[in-house]
Each structure stands twice: as structure tokens, then as C-alpha cells.
Design a protein around this motif. Structure first.
Motif, PDB file in Angstrom:
ATOM      1  N   TRP A  14     -19.913  18.049   9.894  1.00  0.00           N
ATOM      2  CA  TRP A  14     -19.257  18.525  11.104  1.00  0.00           C
ATOM      3  C   TRP A  14     -20.288  18.857  12.181  1.00  0.00           C
ATOM      4  CZ3 TRP A  14     -19.659  23.282  13.566  1.00  0.00           C
ATOM      5  CH2 TRP A  14     -18.771  23.477  14.610  1.00  0.00           C
ATOM      6  N   ASP A  16     -23.359  17.717  12.423  1.00  0.00           N
ATOM      7  CA  ASP A  16     -24.020  16.479  12.825  1.00  0.00           C
ATOM      8  C   ASP A  16     -23.158  15.693  13.821  1.00  0.00           C
ATOM      9  OD1 ASP A  16     -26.120  14.546  12.687  1.00  0.00           O
ATOM     10  OD2 ASP A  16     -24.840  13.326  11.371  1.00  0.00           O
ATOM     11  N   ASP A  17     -21.874  15.573  13.536  1.00  0.00           N
ATOM     12  CA  ASP A  17     -20.968  14.866  14.449  1.00  0.00           C
ATOM     13  C   ASP A  17     -20.862  15.578  15.793  1.00  0.00           C
ATOM     14  OD1 ASP A  17     -20.457  12.921  12.568  1.00  0.00           O
ATOM     15  OD2 ASP A  17     -18.623  13.876  11.823  1.00  0.00           O
ATOM     16  N   ARG A  18     -20.759  16.879  15.760  1.00  0.00           N
ATOM     17  CA  ARG A  18     -20.647  17.673  16.994  1.00  0.00           C
ATOM     18  C   ARG A  18     -21.902  17.523  17.844  1.00  0.00           C
ATOM     19  NH1 ARG A  18     -16.921  20.465  19.968  1.00  0.00           N
ATOM     20  NH2 ARG A  18     -17.828  22.353  20.799  1.00  0.00           N
ATOM     21  N   ARG A  20     -24.086  15.040  17.754  1.00  0.00           N
ATOM     22  CA  ARG A  20     -24.174  13.658  18.255  1.00  0.00           C
ATOM     23  C   ARG A  20     -23.242  13.436  19.444  1.00  0.00           C
ATOM     24  NH1 ARG A  20     -27.061  10.090  15.110  1.00  0.00           N
ATOM     25  NH2 ARG A  20     -27.548  10.848  13.027  1.00  0.00           N
ATOM     26  N   ARG A  21     -22.046  14.017  19.408  1.00  0.00           N
ATOM     27  CA  ARG A  21     -21.129  13.876  20.537  1.00  0.00           C
ATOM     28  C   ARG A  21     -21.664  14.578  21.779  1.00  0.00           C
ATOM     29  NH1 ARG A  21     -15.987  16.213  18.714  1.00  0.00           N
ATOM     30  NH2 ARG A  21     -16.709  16.224  16.579  1.00  0.00           N
ATOM     31  N   MET A  22     -22.268  15.776  21.599  1.00  0.00           N
ATOM     32  CA  MET A  22     -22.810  16.510  22.741  1.00  0.00           C
ATOM     33  C   MET A  22     -24.007  15.782  23.339  1.00  0.00           C
ATOM     34  SD  MET A  22     -22.465  20.470  21.447  1.00  0.00           S
ATOM     35  CE  MET A  22     -23.853  20.939  22.403  1.00  0.00           C
ATOM     36  N   CYS A  23     -24.891  15.277  22.518  1.00  0.00           N
ATOM     37  CA  CYS A  23     -26.092  14.606  23.013  1.00  0.00           C
ATOM     38  C   CYS A  23     -25.779  13.218  23.558  1.00  0.00           C
ATOM     39  CB  CYS A  23     -27.144  14.498  21.915  1.00  0.00           C
ATOM     40  SG  CYS A  23     -27.866  16.071  21.476  1.00  0.00           S
ATOM     41  N   GLY A  24     -24.735  12.601  23.084  1.00  0.00           N
ATOM     42  CA  GLY A  24     -24.370  11.280  23.559  1.00  0.00           C
ATOM     43  C   GLY A  24     -23.820  11.293  24.973  1.00  0.00           C
ATOM     44  N   ARG A  25     -23.354  12.438  25.438  1.00  0.00           N
ATOM     45  CA  ARG A  25     -22.762  12.550  26.761  1.00  0.00           C
ATOM     46  C   ARG A  25     -23.789  12.729  27.866  1.00  0.00           C
ATOM     47  NH1 ARG A  25     -18.007  16.740  25.113  1.00  0.00           N
ATOM     48  NH2 ARG A  25     -16.804  15.298  23.842  1.00  0.00           N
ATOM     49  N   ARG A  31     -31.671  14.628  28.598  1.00  0.00           N
ATOM     50  CA  ARG A  31     -32.003  14.842  27.188  1.00  0.00           C
ATOM     51  C   ARG A  31     -33.490  15.170  27.041  1.00  0.00           C
ATOM     52  NH1 ARG A  31     -30.155   9.972  24.025  1.00  0.00           N
ATOM     53  NH2 ARG A  31     -28.214  10.590  25.000  1.00  0.00           N
TER      54      ARG A  31
END
Length: 98
Positions: A14, A16-18, A20-25, A31
Motif C-alpha cells: 500500500w 509503495d503504491d501510494r 509511486r502515485r504521488m511521485c508519478g504526478r 522531483r
């Protein structure tokens, strides 16, 4: 034990997914700025903790660290019969004067 491991893996996935979603935006420039900001913040914090702990050595006991010069040890005379090598001492049966 298996249940705890499964729960830990769920939390890790959870997070890791969170992340990745925050950094992907954010854009790569932002960054990089976030990474550099975190690097300087945690680096400064690390240096502060190290220096303050060295400074406070002995302060808890109300006694500061005493620094003094090294005193010269008393040396024996220049007696040639006394040698560092135990094989060159007369009491061991050998001598360099043979």
C-alpha cells in the motif's frame, strides 16, 4: 507468524503504491528539487546530531572532557646491557658482546 507477514506485506505494498502515485504526478524537475531538499535537510540534521553529541560528551555527569598534554615518560639511562630484545640480555644466557 504467517498472518503477521501477510499484514506487513499488505502495508508495504500500500505504501509503495501510494508513493509511486504521488511521485508519478510531479515533473522530473520538481522531483529533483524534492530529492535535493530532502538530502540537504537530512544531511544537516545528521551533522547537527553528530556535532552536538560530541560536544555533550561528559556533560550529563557535570564533568566536561578534560584535555591535557601528554606527559613525558621517565626514561632509563643509556645502559647498553639493557636491551629490548630478550635474547640479548645476559640473564638469558646470550649476549651481543660474545
Amino acid at each position: 507468524m504467517e498472518r503477521k507477514r501477510n499484514h506487513i506485506e499488505k502495508v508495504r505494498d500500500w505504501a509503495d503504491d501510494r508513493l509511486r502515485r504521488m511521485c508519478g504526478r510531479i515533473t522530473p524537475g520538481k522531483r529533483l528539487a524534492v530529492i535535493l531538499l530532502m538530502f540537504f535537510f537530512f544531511g544537516g540534521l545528521s551533522i547537527y546530531i553528530t556535532v552536538s553529541s560530541i560536544y555533550n560528551i561528559g556533560k550529563r555527569d557535570r564533568q566536561r572532557l578534560q584535555i591535557e598534554h601528554i606527559r613525558q615518560l621517565p626514561l632509563h639511562g643509556n645502559d647498553t646491557t639493557k636491551s629490548i630484545n630478550p635474547l640479548n640480555r645476559p640473564q638469558y644466557g646470550r649476549s651481543t658482546e660474545e
